[in-house]
Enzyme design. Structure first.
Site, PDB file in Angstrom:
ATOM      1  N   GLN A 131       0.835  -1.206   0.000  1.00  0.00           N
ATOM      2  CA  GLN A 131       0.000   0.000   0.000  1.00  0.00           C
ATOM      3  C   GLN A 131       0.871   1.257   0.000  1.00  0.00           C
ATOM      4  OE1 GLN A 131      -1.827   0.764   3.782  1.00  0.00           O
ATOM      5  NE2 GLN A 131      -3.596   1.770   2.886  1.00  0.00           N
ATOM      6  N   GLY A 132       0.814   2.024  -1.057  1.00  0.00           N
ATOM      7  CA  GLY A 132       1.605   3.252  -1.144  1.00  0.00           C
ATOM      8  C   GLY A 132       0.751   4.473  -0.858  1.00  0.00           C
ATOM      9  N   TYR A 133       0.429   4.689   0.403  1.00  0.00           N
ATOM     10  CA  TYR A 133      -0.367   5.852   0.800  1.00  0.00           C
ATOM     11  C   TYR A 133       0.542   6.901   1.463  1.00  0.00           C
ATOM     12  CZ  TYR A 133      -5.230   4.143   0.161  1.00  0.00           C
ATOM     13  OH  TYR A 133      -6.430   3.739  -0.349  1.00  0.00           O
ATOM     14  N   SER A 134       1.112   6.544   2.651  1.00  0.00           N
ATOM     15  CA  SER A 134       1.806   7.540   3.477  1.00  0.00           C
ATOM     16  C   SER A 134       3.083   8.051   2.823  1.00  0.00           C
ATOM     17  CB  SER A 134       2.182   6.925   4.824  1.00  0.00           C
ATOM     18  OG  SER A 134       1.072   6.330   5.411  1.00  0.00           O
ATOM     19  N   SER A 166       4.431  -1.115   4.230  1.00  0.00           N
ATOM     20  CA  SER A 166       4.623  -2.452   4.807  1.00  0.00           C
ATOM     21  C   SER A 166       4.970  -3.478   3.732  1.00  0.00           C
ATOM     22  CB  SER A 166       3.354  -2.913   5.536  1.00  0.00           C
ATOM     23  OG  SER A 166       3.081  -2.069   6.618  1.00  0.00           O
ATOM     24  N   GLU A 248      -9.535  -1.278   5.293  1.00  0.00           N
ATOM     25  CA  GLU A 248      -8.293  -1.496   6.048  1.00  0.00           C
ATOM     26  C   GLU A 248      -8.591  -1.432   7.553  1.00  0.00           C
ATOM     27  OE1 GLU A 248      -5.164   1.372   5.372  1.00  0.00           O
ATOM     28  OE2 GLU A 248      -3.737   0.215   6.561  1.00  0.00           O
ATOM     29  N   GLU A 369      -6.242   8.867  17.503  1.00  0.00           N
ATOM     30  CA  GLU A 369      -6.750  10.244  17.608  1.00  0.00           C
ATOM     31  C   GLU A 369      -7.600  10.590  16.379  1.00  0.00           C
ATOM     32  OE1 GLU A 369      -3.634   9.363  18.097  1.00  0.00           O
ATOM     33  OE2 GLU A 369      -3.175   9.902  20.170  1.00  0.00           O
TER      34      GLU A 369
HETATM   35  C1  LIG Z   1       3.047  -0.831  11.534  1.00  0.00           C
HETATM   36  C2  LIG Z   1       2.676   0.213  10.520  1.00  0.00           C
HETATM   37  C3  LIG Z   1       2.436  -0.171   9.223  1.00  0.00           C
HETATM   38  C4  LIG Z   1       2.108   0.793   8.266  1.00  0.00           C
HETATM   39  N1  LIG Z   1       1.923   0.381   6.975  1.00  0.00           N
HETATM   40  C5  LIG Z   1       1.671   1.294   6.030  1.00  0.00           C
HETATM   41  C6  LIG Z   1       1.565   0.895   4.653  1.00  0.00           C
HETATM   42  O1  LIG Z   1       1.691  -0.283   4.312  1.00  0.00           O
HETATM   43  N2  LIG Z   1       1.336   1.834   3.728  1.00  0.00           N
HETATM   44  C7  LIG Z   1       1.169   3.146   4.059  1.00  0.00           C
HETATM   45  O2  LIG Z   1       0.925   3.931   3.158  1.00  0.00           O
HETATM   46  N3  LIG Z   1       1.285   3.577   5.343  1.00  0.00           N
HETATM   47  C8  LIG Z   1       1.534   2.681   6.331  1.00  0.00           C
HETATM   48  N4  LIG Z   1       1.670   3.085   7.643  1.00  0.00           N
HETATM   49  C9  LIG Z   1       1.619   4.523   7.955  1.00  0.00           C
HETATM   50  C10 LIG Z   1       0.403   4.919   8.771  1.00  0.00           C
HETATM   51  O3  LIG Z   1      -0.765   4.888   8.012  1.00  0.00           O
HETATM   52  C11 LIG Z   1       0.723   6.288   9.371  1.00  0.00           C
HETATM   53  O4  LIG Z   1       1.792   6.093  10.276  1.00  0.00           O
HETATM   54  C12 LIG Z   1      -0.453   6.902  10.093  1.00  0.00           C
HETATM   55  O5  LIG Z   1      -1.464   7.239   9.183  1.00  0.00           O
HETATM   56  C13 LIG Z   1      -0.043   8.123  10.927  1.00  0.00           C
HETATM   57  O6  LIG Z   1       0.647   9.069  10.155  1.00  0.00           O
HETATM   58  P1  LIG Z   1       2.063   9.651  10.619  1.00  0.00           P
HETATM   59  O7  LIG Z   1       2.941   8.490  10.977  1.00  0.00           O
HETATM   60  O8  LIG Z   1       2.527  10.598   9.571  1.00  0.00           O
HETATM   61  O9  LIG Z   1       1.768  10.430  11.975  1.00  0.00           O
HETATM   62  P2  LIG Z   1       1.280  11.951  12.108  1.00  0.00           P
HETATM   63  O10 LIG Z   1       0.137  12.197  11.181  1.00  0.00           O
HETATM   64  O11 LIG Z   1       2.472  12.843  12.025  1.00  0.00           O
HETATM   65  O12 LIG Z   1       0.721  11.953  13.578  1.00  0.00           O
HETATM   66  C14 LIG Z   1       1.547  12.119  14.733  1.00  0.00           C
HETATM   67  C15 LIG Z   1       0.612  12.241  15.950  1.00  0.00           C
HETATM   68  O13 LIG Z   1      -0.231  13.396  15.812  1.00  0.00           O
HETATM   69  C16 LIG Z   1      -1.591  13.018  15.912  1.00  0.00           C
HETATM   70  N5  LIG Z   1      -2.409  13.822  14.994  1.00  0.00           N
HETATM   71  C17 LIG Z   1      -2.126  14.154  13.712  1.00  0.00           C
HETATM   72  N6  LIG Z   1      -3.124  14.892  13.177  1.00  0.00           N
HETATM   73  C18 LIG Z   1      -4.062  15.024  14.151  1.00  0.00           C
HETATM   74  C19 LIG Z   1      -5.329  15.668  14.217  1.00  0.00           C
HETATM   75  N7  LIG Z   1      -5.846  16.334  13.170  1.00  0.00           N
HETATM   76  N8  LIG Z   1      -6.036  15.591  15.390  1.00  0.00           N
HETATM   77  C20 LIG Z   1      -5.539  14.929  16.466  1.00  0.00           C
HETATM   78  N9  LIG Z   1      -4.329  14.299  16.466  1.00  0.00           N
HETATM   79  C21 LIG Z   1      -3.619  14.344  15.325  1.00  0.00           C
HETATM   80  C22 LIG Z   1      -1.620  11.568  15.487  1.00  0.00           C
HETATM   81  O14 LIG Z   1      -2.755  10.888  15.976  1.00  0.00           O
HETATM   82  C23 LIG Z   1      -0.331  11.037  16.090  1.00  0.00           C
HETATM   83  O15 LIG Z   1      -0.496  10.720  17.448  1.00  0.00           O
HETATM   84  C24 LIG Z   1       2.007   2.157   8.623  1.00  0.00           C
HETATM   85  C25 LIG Z   1       2.250   2.552   9.946  1.00  0.00           C
HETATM   86  C26 LIG Z   1       2.594   1.592  10.886  1.00  0.00           C
HETATM   87  C27 LIG Z   1       2.871   2.043  12.286  1.00  0.00           C
END
Ligand SMILES: Cc1cc2nc3c(=O)[nH]c(=O)nc-3n(C[C@H](O)[C@H](O)[C@H](O)COP(=O)(O)OP(=O)(O)OC[C@H]3O[C@@H](n4cnc5c(N)ncnc54)[C@H](O)[C@@H]3O)c2cc1C
Length: 384
Positions: A131-134, A166, A248, A369
């Site tokens: 999955q290429g989202y983040s 992942s 998901e 959150e």
């Molecule tokens: C084990 C694992 C597997 C993953 N696999 C994939 C994958 O296969 N493909 C993919 O694309 N992504 C993947 N991800 C990424 C995942 O989707 C992101 O880590 C997640 O969406 C959070 O984004 P971030 O890490 O940029 O955190 P941030 O968005 O920077 O958040 C940091 C903190 O701020 C809080 N926060 C941010 N915005 C708000 C808001 N508006 N209100 C309240 N709180 C807020 C968050 O809740 C968090 O606590 C994976 C992540 C993990 C941990």
């Protein structure tokens, strides 16, 4: 006997004959999961046998239509199959982002050619998807993504970087969000599929606290992607992305049910854990039972088309909290032995590694959150 009773009887008999005994034991670590793909890895030959037998019946995706590799089962039959698999504690024959994420999105938004081209291979576990989202700076604020796809006639040229992808280094294909219009945020995103073996795709694993490395940084350098690989309309990928995210979150919420229930915890309580721990296990069990009942109701509502669109957020939030509690309690019950990192007795530190892995449950697929914000806005009608 009703048709469904007969189906249950036949299913039970088939599973009895075809599910190998080794596949009726709990997985001891993530390494025993079956992911399939072009270069499959099996810790035990029975994993392949079990996958092939289930796939031949379309039972890796029992409710998908048969032309797409599914079993064509009705919701009632699918439920019975699920119950019968749980009854014998059968392992999941195929872990797959294709099944739990891309498949439902393709069924809704894909062209007939895309469905026939990809879904049967997903059902048989022949192609492994990532999955290429983040992206760096586009996680929770996913619509801030910058990876671009430039129009180049009959194809796009993709450039950019993804993160936390992942198993990108093990995947064969990627479903990927790309920016096709820089002027509009959500309305400038498209949903593309492409082969990870394409020229210009590279991955770099990220090492975790658990010592494992399940995800990667993924880089695209002038990757050529045929336009036929666009899912949904150009600049309308946000709709596909959101629909996929619902699935998901539903998949991740199932962690709350535990891969094999809470047997190890019940065993710990039986062996006479201290009274405080026993009380915590009892409370956990009550919550887990309630969650199970809620999940069943949710799945029924989903299949009947009555589910609230924000329901996966509720399930994701609660399911992941439960799973984290389960592994906290397992560590407490296991005492210092459970902290063993490399011994044979813990199968290479499986309890501690799994416990550490659960810390990510409330982040992956959208943080807790963010789920609470969605629940507040869309279910509780609170102001944003
Ligand atoms: C084990 C694992 C597997 C993953 N696999 C994939 C994958 O296969 N493909 C993919 O694309 N992504 C993947 N991800 C990424 C995942 O989707 C992101 O880590 C997640 O969406 C959070 O984004 P971030 O890490 O940029 O955190 P941030 O968005 O920077 O958040 C940091 C903190 O701020 C809080 N926060 C941010 N915005 C708000 C808001 N508006 N209100 C309240 N709180 C807020 C968050 O809740 C968090 O606590 C994976 C992540 C993990 C941990």
């Amino acid at each position: 006997m009703s048709d469904l009773d007969q189906f249950r009887q036949e299913t039970r008999a088939w599973l009895e004959e075809n599910c190998p005994q080794t596949m009726r034991t709990p997985m001891r670590s993530e390494k025993e999961a079956t992911w399939g793909g072009r270069n499959p890895e099996y810790a035990h030959p029975d994993q392949k046998l079990w996958l092939d037998r289930m796939a031949a019946r379309g039972w890796t995706v029992p409710d998908w239509p048969t032309p797409y590799g599914g079993g064509g089962l009705t919701p009632g039959e699918t439920k019975i199959l699920r119950e019968e698999l749980a009854r014998i504690r059968a392992r999941n024959p195929l872990h797959s982002f294709g099944i739990s994420m891309l498949g439902p999105a393709l069924l809704k938004y894909g062209t007939e050619e895309q469905k026939l081209g990809h879904l049967p291979k997903i059902a048989r576990g022949e192609i492994r998807w990532c999955q290429g989202y983040s992206e760096p700076n586009a996680g929770s604020d996913l619509a801030g993504l910058q990876t671009s796809a430039e129009d180049a006639g009959d194809h796009f040229i993709v450039n950019g970087q993804k993160v936390w992808t992942s198993y990108a280094d093990k995947a064969d294909w990627i479903f990927c969000l790309v920016r096709t219009d820089k002027a509009v945020k959500q309305g400038g995103i498209s949903f593309l599929l492409f082969d990870m073996a394409s020229e210009g795709v590279s991955t770099r694993p990220i090492l975790l606290i658990s010592g494992n490395s399940p995800f990667c940084e993924t880089f695209f350098d002038n990757v050529k992607v045929p336009k036929a690989n666009l899912v949904g309309d150009l600049n309308k990928g946000w709709d596909v992305a959101k629909y996929l995210l619902g699935h998901e979150r539903e998949m991740i919420s199932a962690m709350g049910l535990g891969a094999t229930g809470s047997d190890a915890l019940i065993e710990a309580a039986r062996k006479g854990a201290d009274p405080l721990l026993r009380a915590q296990i009892a409370l956990f069990q009550v919550r887990a039972q309630a969650f199970k009942a809620m999940s069943e109701r949710f799945i029924d509502e989903l299949k009947a088309g009555r589910a609230h669109p924000a329901q996966p957020s509720m399930m994701k939030y609660y399911g992941t909290e439960l799973n984290k509690t389960r592994h906290e309690l397992l560590m407490a019950a296991g005492g210092s032995d459970a902290l063993e990192w490399e011994s044979d007795a813990t199968h290479g530190g499986a309890p501690a590694r799994t416990w550490l892995r659960t810390k990510a449950n409330s982040i992956e697929g959208g943080t807790s959150e963010i789920q609470l914000n969605i629940i507040a806005k869309r279910i509780l009608d609170l102001p944003s």
